[in-house]
Write a protein that holds these residues in place. Structure first.
Motif, PDB file in Angstrom:
ATOM      1  N   MET A   1      67.764  70.421  62.122  1.00  0.00           N
ATOM      2  CA  MET A   1      67.690  68.982  62.055  1.00  0.00           C
ATOM      3  C   MET A   1      66.257  68.555  61.735  1.00  0.00           C
ATOM      4  O   MET A   1      66.029  67.556  61.058  1.00  0.00           O
TER       5      MET A   1
ATOM      6  N   PHE B   1      73.900  63.125  58.299  1.00  0.00           N
ATOM      7  CA  PHE B   1      73.481  64.186  59.210  1.00  0.00           C
ATOM      8  C   PHE B   1      72.432  63.686  60.212  1.00  0.00           C
ATOM      9  O   PHE B   1      72.474  64.050  61.397  1.00  0.00           O
TER      10      PHE B   1
ATOM     11  N   TRP C   1      74.233  61.435  62.444  1.00  0.00           N
ATOM     12  CA  TRP C   1      75.378  62.164  63.012  1.00  0.00           C
ATOM     13  C   TRP C   1      76.599  61.246  63.121  1.00  0.00           C
ATOM     14  O   TRP C   1      77.255  61.119  64.129  1.00  0.00           O
TER      15      TRP C   1
ATOM     16  N   TRP D   1      79.696  61.210  62.002  1.00  0.00           N
ATOM     17  CA  TRP D   1      80.870  61.895  61.463  1.00  0.00           C
ATOM     18  C   TRP D   1      82.164  61.120  61.693  1.00  0.00           C
ATOM     19  O   TRP D   1      83.095  61.209  60.888  1.00  0.00           O
TER      20      TRP D   1
ATOM     21  N   LEU E   1      76.771  71.792  57.066  1.00  0.00           N
ATOM     22  CA  LEU E   1      77.107  71.869  58.497  1.00  0.00           C
ATOM     23  C   LEU E   1      77.190  73.318  58.959  1.00  0.00           C
ATOM     24  O   LEU E   1      76.762  73.657  60.077  1.00  0.00           O
TER      25      LEU E   1
ATOM     26  N   ARG F   1      77.521  70.737  72.030  1.00  0.00           N
ATOM     27  CA  ARG F   1      77.127  70.474  70.625  1.00  0.00           C
ATOM     28  C   ARG F   1      77.733  71.501  69.676  1.00  0.00           C
ATOM     29  O   ARG F   1      78.192  71.168  68.581  1.00  0.00           O
TER      30      ARG F   1
ATOM     31  N   ILE G   1      80.259  70.757  66.573  1.00  0.00           N
ATOM     32  CA  ILE G   1      80.070  71.232  65.185  1.00  0.00           C
ATOM     33  C   ILE G   1      81.308  71.983  64.719  1.00  0.00           C
ATOM     34  O   ILE G   1      81.783  71.796  63.591  1.00  0.00           O
TER      35      ILE G   1
END
Length: 780
Positions: free
Chosen positions: A662, A706, A709, A711, A737, A760, A764
């Motif tokens: 990141m 990204f 975040w 999504w 990803l 986390r 993902i």
């Protein structure tokens, strides 16, 4: 009244008596006695008689002394006559005495001698002409006057010798006559051979003089008086008239003595061998023709070689034409035409072969002018020369190709020597000098004070002048080819099109593709080609002015200069885009991202050094693009931004980059913000709103997805027109990803012991699973 009439009648009768012949006087006297007053008539008659007696007396008195003198002279002559008679008598007596001593035999011998003398004189009278004629024959033979000698032989044989009789010297002479004839024939033939050798040597000079005469008359079509060798000029079109011409050659006799031909012809004619002579002469001249028509192996090396070749041919046919018109059949028109057909085919073949070796346009042009002069000279003698002009049109193609090669070198030199910078001008005179070379029409530039700069570089006026020079070179070849103005115009335009579309186009491509050509040079090339494109209609007018054919004539060939320069400009534009992208690639090669870097604790990181340098380069570069057409600069700027965006995305998705943290995304995000800041600043005018930002939209939405975040939004709105992340491809997102998942695994060896890291990781994995399902759904 009656007495008056009677008196008049008497007067008439008296006049008749005085004037009438005695034999015819009877009627007159009868008229007297028939009259009534004949007494009165008798009185008048007596008076008339007395009057005549007085006249006679006067005359006698006047001539009496002369009569007396005449009698006195006669008396004197009588004495002299008596003396003469005595002398004649004495002379006769002496002759009679002298003759008594001469005998009859002697007298007979004397008479025989007299007869012999008379006979001898008669014979000598017939023999002396023979001897005199033979002596004359010897003198003629000695003086080499063979034709008169042949005539003398003929007279001697046919007239004099038969009259002279059968004498030994006559027999000897008769026996010598055939030998003398043979000697005369052989001598004449020897002289003919000498003549043939002479004209072989002098053909070059004869031809040179004849061609000089034509060229001296200003290029007119020359004609000669048959048999005299004199030349005359016929005015055709804009040709020079005879009044301006000073003859150089009055007759072919000035260089060659034709008397051996005439003499030999007469001799062989008298000998009954005319056919033999004609056949021999024609055979020998055919042999000489083959020698004349055989070009030297190195003829093509210099113009002088061609000139000697043509001079010999012209000289040969000038001689044949002269013989044709002065010998009454030694050669005829059919024979001369046959020779010319043979010559023409060999000349054309030789010229095609030798001219093909030539690579000098000046030599080709001189050769063309020489061929035209050669053709005009022979055309003046009635020889058809259309094949020569057809061959000249063929040679024109070769001339055009040679010109293209020469101008290819010239254009490349101009390109190599150009500094690709606008031309600075500091004075009005200097400015007018450039505008005289190139038709620049820019009112705004005219108003600017000095010093100022022309928008184009030296390349533009030099190329434009070279285009005009090429057109002039094409025009020079087209002159005197008996072509119409439209044909000349068409030929020039087609050649110019070849120069534009082939030669100049290739040279421009060469200039654009050179290794040392930078963006500034490419920008100048685009500006140059733009101005050259705008000048094409001036070239059209230039050609029309020199050919006198309006450019709007039906079927007139149009110049392809506009498309040529447009293609070159497009190539330069493409090269700018390519070169700009290549330069961007050089900066991007300096990119050194730490793809596993942690998220910075102190806020957003600073932009990468390489990217700061790249943006500075782009700002400097696009400042030079201000002179470019707007669309070109905009396209270049958009292309550069798209290329940066694409390259940054490729760096991110590079298969060799297995891990992406990141922190690395935040660094890349900062660099993209720097690019977007550059785009918002409007480096090139003309973009509406945030159009230039669209170049980074794909990368921006991916990084936002990204770094934020987000999504849930992406997965929920995917496929909708109003989707926030419309430009993010699920495959791209999946690839990135998975790299982050690998990074997370690498950096968190003990991740199973921390609940946050485990959550986390599960998230993902869940997003990856959903992305794969999304991809699968849209694939089906």
């Amino acid at each position: 009244m009656a007495s008056v009439e009677a008196a008049a009648e008497h007067e008439r009768i008296l006049r008749e008596i005085e004037s009438t012949d005695t034999n015819c006087i009877g009627p007159t006297l009868r008229s007297v006695y028939d009259g009534q007053e004949h007494g009165l008539f008798m009185e008048k008659l007596d008076a008339r008689i007395r009057n005549h007696d007085r006249e006679i007396e006067k005359m006698c008195n006047h001539h009496f002394q002369g009569f007396v003198d005449s009698i006195t002279e006669l008396l004197k002559v009588r004495g002299e006559a008596q003396k003469l008679k005595s002398q004649v008598t004495e002379t006769n007596r002496r002759l009679q005495d002298d003759g008594k001593d001469v005998s009859g035999i002697e007298l007979q011998q004397c008479r025989v001698q007299q007869r012999n003398i008379a006979t001898t004189i008669d014979k000598l009278t017939h023999c002396l002409p023979v001897l005199e004629m033979y002596g004359r024959l010897q003198e003629q033979m000695k003086a080499k006057r063979y034709y008169p000698a042949l005539r003398t032989l003929e007279q001697l044989e046919q007239t004099c010798l038969p009259r002279a009789g059968q004498y030994r010297f006559c027999s000897i002479m008769a026996e010598n006559i055939p030998r003398l004839r043979t000697q005369i024939r052989d001598t004449a033939m020897t002289q003919l051979r000498d003549f043939l050798e002479s004209i072989r040597k002098h053909s070059d000079k004869i031809g040179e003089t004849a061609m000089k005469q034509v060229s001296g008359g200003g290029g007119g079509v020359w004609h000669h008086t048959p048999g005299s060798g004199f030349f005359h000029l016929r005015k055709e079109g804009r040709r020079t008239s005879l009044s301006t011409f000073t003859p150089v050659l009055q007759s072919t006799h000035d260089l060659v003595d034709f008397s051996p031909v005439y003499r030999c012809l007469h001799i062989y004619t008298v000998l009954g061998l005319r056919d033999v002579f004609e056949n021999y002469y024609r055979k020998q001249r055919r042999k000489q023709a083959r020698l004349v028509l055989q070009p030297h192996s190195n003829m093509h090396e210099t113009l002088e070689g061609y000139r000697r070749y043509f001079n010999q041919i012209v000289g040969f046919f000038v001689v044949e034409d002269h013989v044709l018109h002065t010998t009454q059949g030694l050669v005829n028109r059919a024979y001369v035409e046959e020779l010319w057909e043979l010559a023409l085919s060999k000349i054309v073949a030789a010229l095609r072969t030798h001219s093909s070796y030539c690579d000098d346009p000046d030599l080709i042009l001189d050769l063309k002018n020489l061929i035209v002069l050669f053709a005009d000279t022979l055309q003046g003698y009635g020889f058809p020369v259309s094949q020569l002009f057809d061959m000249l049109l063929e040679m024109r193609e070769q001339y055009g190709e040679i010109l293209l090669k020469r101008w290819n070198i010239t254009f490349r030199q101009v390109l190599d020597q150009d500094n690709y910078s606008p031309i600075p001008v500091s004075t009005e005179q200097e400015y007018r000098s450039y505008t005289a070379q190139f038709p620049l029409q820019d009112p705004d530039l005219d108003k600017l004070p000095f010093p100022k700069k022309l928008p184009f570089s030296e390349f533009v006026p030099k190329v434009y002048c070279q285009l005009k020079e090429f057109i002039y070179a094409c025009l020079k070849y087209s002159e005197d080819l008996h072509l119409s103005s439209t044909e000349v115009d068409d030929m020039i335009r087609k050649s110019t099109n070849l120069l534009l579309t082939r030669t100049l186009s290739h040279c421009l491509q060469y200039g654009i593709k050179k290794k040392n050509v930078g963006l500034a040079e490419l920008v100048q090339v685009i500006i140059n080609t733009t101005h050259l494109e705008q000048s094409c209609h001036f070239l059209e007018e230039f050609i029309s002015n020199i050919t006198n054919v309006p450019p709007d004539t039906v079927n007139a060939t149009k110049l392809y200069g506009t498309s040529t320069f447009k293609d070159a400009r497009h190539a330069a534009e493409a090269e700018i885009y390519t070169s700009l992208n290549a330069k961007i690639d050089q900066f991007l090669q300096l990119a050194d991202y730490d793809w596993t870097a942690p998220v910075p604790a102190g806020g957003a990181p600073a932009a990468s050094d390489y990217l700061v340098d790249l943006i500075a380069f782009l700002r400097s570069t696009f400042s030079v693009f201000t002179n470019l057409p707007g669309k070109v600069a905009q396209t270049a700027c958009m292309s550069a931004c798209k290329h940066i965006s694409t390259c940054l995305l490729q760096l991110l998705l590079d298969p060799e980059v297995r891990y992406v943290s990141m922190g690395a995304l935040h660094q890349l995000n900062t660099d993209v913000h720097e690019c977007e800041s550059f785009a918002r600043a409007g480096p090139v005018a003309g973009f509406q709103g945030d159009t230039l930002l669209l170049a980074f939209s794909d990368l921006r939405q991916l990084l936002d997805l990204f770094t934020q975040w987000d999504w849930s939004t992406y997965l929920a709105d995917y496929g909708k027109p109003s989707c926030k992340y419309l430009r993010v491809n699920p495959n791209t997102a999946l690839t990135l990803l998975e790299k982050m998942k690998e990074t997370s695994k690498k950096n968190n060896v003990f991740a199973q012991f921390r609940k946050t890291d485990r959550d986390r990781q599960k998230l993902i994995d869940t997003i990856i699973k959903q992305l794969r399902n999304l991809i699968a759904q849209h694939q089906t």
